[in-house]
Scaffold this motif. Structure first.
Motif, mmCIF file in Angstrom:
data_model
loop_
_atom_site.group_PDB
_atom_site.id
_atom_site.type_symbol
_atom_site.label_atom_id
_atom_site.label_comp_id
_atom_site.label_asym_id
_atom_site.label_seq_id
_atom_site.Cartn_x
_atom_site.Cartn_y
_atom_site.Cartn_z
ATOM 1 N N GLU A 50 -6.760 -9.332 16.261
ATOM 2 C CA GLU A 50 -6.017 -8.210 16.828
ATOM 3 C C GLU A 50 -6.898 -7.537 17.867
ATOM 4 O OE1 GLU A 50 -5.359 -5.469 13.561
ATOM 5 O OE2 GLU A 50 -7.494 -5.162 13.271
ATOM 6 N N CYS A 51 -6.300 -6.711 18.697
ATOM 7 C CA CYS A 51 -7.091 -5.973 19.684
ATOM 8 C C CYS A 51 -7.885 -4.872 18.985
ATOM 9 C CB CYS A 51 -6.184 -5.357 20.748
ATOM 10 S SG CYS A 51 -5.546 -6.561 21.906
ATOM 11 N N ASN A 52 -9.193 -4.857 19.237
ATOM 12 C CA ASN A 52 -10.085 -3.835 18.716
ATOM 13 C C ASN A 52 -10.692 -3.113 19.907
ATOM 14 O OD1 ASN A 52 -10.552 -4.323 15.578
ATOM 15 N ND2 ASN A 52 -10.293 -6.318 16.575
ATOM 16 N N VAL A 53 -10.290 -1.881 20.113
ATOM 17 C CA VAL A 53 -10.753 -1.113 21.265
ATOM 18 C C VAL A 53 -11.810 -0.118 20.799
ATOM 19 C CG1 VAL A 53 -10.098 0.484 23.115
ATOM 20 C CG2 VAL A 53 -8.541 -1.369 22.454
ATOM 21 N N VAL A 54 -12.996 -0.200 21.416
ATOM 22 C CA VAL A 54 -14.086 0.719 21.112
ATOM 23 C C VAL A 54 -14.230 1.686 22.274
ATOM 24 C CG1 VAL A 54 -16.557 0.944 20.631
ATOM 25 C CG2 VAL A 54 -15.275 -1.013 19.723
ATOM 26 N N GLU A 55 -14.237 2.980 21.953
ATOM 27 C CA GLU A 55 -14.403 4.027 22.954
ATOM 28 C C GLU A 55 -15.755 4.708 22.771
ATOM 29 O OE1 GLU A 55 -9.934 5.870 23.600
ATOM 30 O OE2 GLU A 55 -11.211 6.753 22.053
ATOM 31 N N ASN A 72 -12.743 -4.154 24.599
ATOM 32 C CA ASN A 72 -11.477 -4.559 23.994
ATOM 33 C C ASN A 72 -11.703 -5.966 23.462
ATOM 34 O OD1 ASN A 72 -8.882 -5.193 23.245
ATOM 35 N ND2 ASN A 72 -7.948 -4.598 25.185
ATOM 36 N N LEU A 73 -11.946 -6.063 22.160
ATOM 37 C CA LEU A 73 -12.322 -7.333 21.545
ATOM 38 C C LEU A 73 -11.163 -7.925 20.758
ATOM 39 C CD1 LEU A 73 -15.819 -6.256 20.168
ATOM 40 C CD2 LEU A 73 -15.308 -7.348 22.350
ATOM 41 N N ARG A 74 -11.078 -9.263 20.803
ATOM 42 C CA ARG A 74 -10.083 -10.000 20.013
ATOM 43 C C ARG A 74 -10.753 -11.273 19.541
ATOM 44 N NH1 ARG A 74 -4.259 -9.480 20.297
ATOM 45 N NH2 ARG A 74 -3.384 -11.130 19.001
ATOM 46 N N PRO A 79 -14.646 -12.253 21.201
ATOM 47 C CA PRO A 79 -15.190 -11.622 20.003
ATOM 48 C C PRO A 79 -16.464 -10.819 20.256
ATOM 49 C CG PRO A 79 -15.724 -13.944 20.014
ATOM 50 C CD PRO A 79 -14.859 -13.689 21.227
ATOM 51 N N LEU A 80 -17.052 -10.962 21.450
ATOM 52 C CA LEU A 80 -18.329 -10.319 21.751
ATOM 53 C C LEU A 80 -18.348 -9.871 23.202
ATOM 54 C CD1 LEU A 80 -21.805 -11.304 20.718
ATOM 55 C CD2 LEU A 80 -21.337 -11.419 23.141
ATOM 56 N N LEU A 81 -18.989 -8.725 23.447
ATOM 57 C CA LEU A 81 -19.141 -8.236 24.812
ATOM 58 C C LEU A 81 -20.569 -7.763 25.004
ATOM 59 C CD1 LEU A 81 -17.830 -7.460 27.549
ATOM 60 C CD2 LEU A 81 -17.332 -5.231 26.544
ATOM 61 N N SER A 82 -21.238 -8.322 26.006
ATOM 62 C CA SER A 82 -22.588 -7.872 26.350
ATOM 63 C C SER A 82 -22.462 -6.727 27.349
ATOM 64 C CB SER A 82 -23.387 -9.015 26.977
ATOM 65 O OG SER A 82 -24.629 -8.543 27.440
ATOM 66 N N LEU A 83 -23.132 -5.599 27.054
ATOM 67 C CA LEU A 83 -23.037 -4.417 27.909
ATOM 68 C C LEU A 83 -24.264 -4.228 28.792
ATOM 69 C CD1 LEU A 83 -21.358 -1.990 25.387
ATOM 70 C CD2 LEU A 83 -20.316 -3.077 27.361
ATOM 71 N N ASP A 84 -25.192 -5.180 28.782
ATOM 72 C CA ASP A 84 -26.334 -5.183 29.695
ATOM 73 C C ASP A 84 -27.080 -3.844 29.698
ATOM 74 O OD1 ASP A 84 -28.055 -6.400 31.512
ATOM 75 O OD2 ASP A 84 -26.895 -5.715 33.238
ATOM 76 N N ASN A 85 -27.349 -3.324 28.496
ATOM 77 C CA ASN A 85 -28.085 -2.067 28.334
ATOM 78 C C ASN A 85 -27.442 -0.899 29.076
ATOM 79 O OD1 ASN A 85 -30.023 -3.105 26.560
ATOM 80 N ND2 ASN A 85 -31.124 -4.006 28.271
ATOM 81 N N PHE A 86 -26.143 -0.746 28.873
ATOM 82 C CA PHE A 86 -25.355 0.361 29.433
ATOM 83 C C PHE A 86 -25.934 1.669 28.897
ATOM 84 C CE2 PHE A 86 -21.428 3.034 29.067
ATOM 85 C CZ PHE A 86 -21.218 3.203 30.417
ATOM 86 N N GLN A 87 -26.385 2.559 29.800
ATOM 87 C CA GLN A 87 -27.129 3.750 29.394
ATOM 88 C C GLN A 87 -26.231 4.973 29.215
ATOM 89 O OE1 GLN A 87 -30.459 4.358 32.001
ATOM 90 N NE2 GLN A 87 -31.482 2.507 31.299
ATOM 91 N N LEU A 88 -26.481 5.663 28.099
ATOM 92 C CA LEU A 88 -25.751 6.880 27.752
ATOM 93 C C LEU A 88 -26.755 7.942 27.352
ATOM 94 C CD1 LEU A 88 -23.174 5.124 25.444
ATOM 95 C CD2 LEU A 88 -22.677 6.043 27.698
ATOM 96 N N GLN A 89 -26.356 9.190 27.455
ATOM 97 C CA GLN A 89 -27.227 10.285 27.050
ATOM 98 C C GLN A 89 -26.651 10.936 25.795
ATOM 99 O OE1 GLN A 89 -28.017 12.996 30.232
ATOM 100 N NE2 GLN A 89 -29.919 13.644 29.340
ATOM 101 N N PRO A 90 -27.420 10.956 24.691
ATOM 102 C CA PRO A 90 -26.918 11.544 23.443
ATOM 103 C C PRO A 90 -26.681 13.047 23.596
ATOM 104 C CG PRO A 90 -29.002 10.366 23.099
ATOM 105 C CD PRO A 90 -28.749 10.411 24.563
ATOM 106 N N PRO A 91 -25.793 13.636 22.829
ATOM 107 C CA PRO A 91 -25.042 13.011 21.738
ATOM 108 C C PRO A 91 -23.853 12.213 22.255
ATOM 109 C CG PRO A 91 -24.457 15.319 21.907
ATOM 110 C CD PRO A 91 -25.533 15.068 22.922
ATOM 111 N N VAL A 92 -23.548 11.121 21.563
ATOM 112 C CA VAL A 92 -22.437 10.265 21.935
ATOM 113 C C VAL A 92 -21.798 9.729 20.657
ATOM 114 C CG1 VAL A 92 -23.874 8.207 22.184
ATOM 115 C CG2 VAL A 92 -21.747 8.359 23.435
#
Length: 143
Positions: A50-55, A72-74, A79-92
Protein backbone atom coordinates in the motif's frame (compact mmCIF):
# COMPACT_ATOMS: atom_id res chain seq x y z
CA UNK A 1 35.17 31.16 13.08
CA UNK A 2 36.28 27.99 14.75
CA UNK A 3 33.96 25.12 15.53
CA UNK A 4 34.22 21.42 16.16
CA UNK A 5 31.75 18.88 14.81
CA UNK A 6 30.71 15.43 15.87
CA UNK A 7 28.50 12.99 13.98
CA UNK A 8 26.21 10.55 15.70
CA UNK A 9 24.30 7.79 13.97
CA UNK A 10 20.63 8.45 14.54
CA UNK A 11 19.21 5.34 16.18
CA UNK A 12 16.35 5.70 13.73
CA UNK A 13 12.67 5.47 14.28
CA UNK A 14 9.97 3.16 13.05
CA UNK A 15 6.57 4.52 12.06
CA UNK A 16 3.58 2.20 11.95
CA UNK A 17 -0.17 2.12 12.55
CA UNK A 18 0.54 1.92 16.30
CA UNK A 19 3.26 4.64 16.28
CA UNK A 20 2.23 7.26 13.72
CA UNK A 21 4.84 9.90 14.64
CA UNK A 22 8.27 10.43 16.16
CA UNK A 23 9.75 13.78 17.22
CA UNK A 24 13.48 14.45 17.24
CA UNK A 25 14.43 17.38 19.45
CA UNK A 26 17.42 18.66 21.37
CA UNK A 27 17.79 20.41 24.71
CA UNK A 28 16.66 24.03 24.25
CA UNK A 29 19.44 25.24 26.57
CA UNK A 30 22.12 23.65 24.37
CA UNK A 31 23.84 26.46 22.44
CA UNK A 32 25.41 24.10 19.88
CA UNK A 33 24.08 23.98 16.33
CA UNK A 34 22.31 20.71 15.53
CA UNK A 35 21.65 19.28 12.10
CA UNK A 36 19.69 16.14 11.36
CA UNK A 37 20.68 14.55 8.05
CA UNK A 38 18.24 11.93 6.75
CA UNK A 39 19.84 9.16 4.75
CA UNK A 40 17.14 6.54 4.10
CA UNK A 41 13.44 5.82 4.51
CA UNK A 42 12.42 2.20 3.92
CA UNK A 43 9.63 -0.29 4.45
CA UNK A 44 10.48 -3.09 6.87
CA UNK A 45 9.20 -6.63 7.54
CA UNK A 46 5.44 -6.81 7.77
CA UNK A 47 4.70 -3.95 5.38
CA UNK A 48 1.65 -4.32 3.12
CA UNK A 49 1.61 -3.41 -0.56
CA UNK A 50 0.00 0.00 0.00
CA UNK A 51 1.09 3.61 -0.27
CA UNK A 52 3.03 4.70 2.82
CA UNK A 53 3.54 8.45 2.91
CA UNK A 54 6.08 9.87 5.37
CA UNK A 55 5.92 13.58 6.18
CA UNK A 56 8.40 15.85 7.90
CA UNK A 57 6.69 18.33 10.20
CA UNK A 58 8.54 21.46 11.26
CA UNK A 59 8.04 25.17 11.72
CA UNK A 60 8.55 27.96 9.20
CA UNK A 61 10.07 31.41 9.85
CA UNK A 62 6.71 32.61 11.24
CA UNK A 63 6.66 29.68 13.70
CA UNK A 64 3.72 28.07 11.87
CA UNK A 65 3.64 24.29 11.59
CA UNK A 66 4.30 22.99 8.09
CA UNK A 67 4.22 19.39 6.85
CA UNK A 68 6.11 18.26 3.77
CA UNK A 69 5.90 14.74 2.32
CA UNK A 70 9.41 13.29 1.84
CA UNK A 71 8.63 9.71 0.82
CA UNK A 72 5.85 7.72 -0.82
CA UNK A 73 6.79 4.06 -0.45
CA UNK A 74 5.07 0.95 -1.81
CA UNK A 75 6.37 -2.58 -1.31
CA UNK A 76 5.86 -3.63 -4.96
CA UNK A 77 7.49 -0.62 -6.65
CA UNK A 78 9.51 1.55 -4.24
CA UNK A 79 10.25 -0.04 -0.88
CA UNK A 80 13.24 2.23 -0.16
CA UNK A 81 14.18 5.85 -0.76
CA UNK A 82 17.67 7.29 -0.34
CA UNK A 83 17.52 10.93 0.81
CA UNK A 84 21.24 11.68 0.31
CA UNK A 85 21.65 13.19 3.81
CA UNK A 86 18.72 15.61 3.48
CA UNK A 87 19.42 18.20 6.21
CA UNK A 88 16.85 19.39 8.74
CA UNK A 89 17.10 21.54 11.84
CA UNK A 90 15.55 20.08 15.03
CA UNK A 91 12.98 19.96 16.42
CA UNK A 92 11.38 17.92 13.65
CA UNK A 93 8.60 15.34 13.63
CA UNK A 94 8.31 12.39 11.25
CA UNK A 95 4.74 11.35 10.63
CA UNK A 96 3.18 8.44 8.77
CA UNK A 97 0.48 10.39 6.91
CA UNK A 98 -0.84 7.40 4.92
CA UNK A 99 -0.43 3.64 5.10
CA UNK A 100 0.24 1.35 8.02
CA UNK A 101 4.02 0.82 7.67
CA UNK A 102 6.20 -0.21 9.27
CA UNK A 103 8.55 2.41 7.84
CA UNK A 104 12.11 2.87 9.16
CA UNK A 105 13.70 6.36 9.08
CA UNK A 106 17.48 6.59 9.55
CA UNK A 107 20.15 9.27 9.33
CA UNK A 108 22.86 11.25 11.12
CA UNK A 109 22.77 13.79 13.92
CA UNK A 110 25.53 16.38 13.55
CA UNK A 111 26.49 18.62 16.46
CA UNK A 112 28.53 21.76 15.78
CA UNK A 113 30.05 23.08 18.97
CA UNK A 114 31.29 26.65 18.84
CA UNK A 115 34.43 27.71 20.63
CA UNK A 116 33.94 30.53 23.15
CA UNK A 117 35.96 33.03 21.12
CA UNK A 118 34.38 32.21 17.77
CA UNK A 119 32.09 35.24 17.90
CA UNK A 120 34.82 37.81 18.48
CA UNK A 121 35.98 39.60 15.37
CA UNK A 122 39.66 39.69 14.69
CA UNK A 123 40.63 43.28 13.88
CA UNK A 124 44.41 42.96 14.11
CA UNK A 125 45.22 44.05 10.55
CA UNK A 126 46.04 47.68 9.94
CA UNK A 127 45.22 49.31 6.62
CA UNK A 128 48.84 49.51 5.46
CA UNK A 129 49.17 45.69 5.65
CA UNK A 130 46.62 45.25 2.87
CA UNK A 131 48.16 45.36 -0.58
CA UNK A 132 46.63 48.06 -2.80
CA UNK A 133 44.68 46.92 -5.85
CA UNK A 134 46.57 47.87 -8.99
CA UNK A 135 44.80 48.37 -12.33
CA UNK A 136 45.63 45.79 -14.97
CA UNK A 137 48.04 46.96 -17.70
CA UNK A 138 46.60 46.84 -21.20
CA UNK A 139 48.58 45.04 -23.87
CA UNK A 140 48.92 47.10 -27.02
CA UNK A 141 48.61 45.11 -30.21
CA UNK A 142 50.89 45.82 -33.22
CA UNK A 143 49.16 47.31 -36.23
Amino acid sequence: VSASASHLLLPGCELSSSTKSYTFKVDEEDDSDHILALSVVCLTDGAKDECNVVEVVGRNHENQEIAVPVANLRLSCQPLLSLDNFQLQPPVTFRLAAGSGPVHVAGWHQILQRDDDSFEEEDDMSEDEIAPIMPAKKQRGKQ
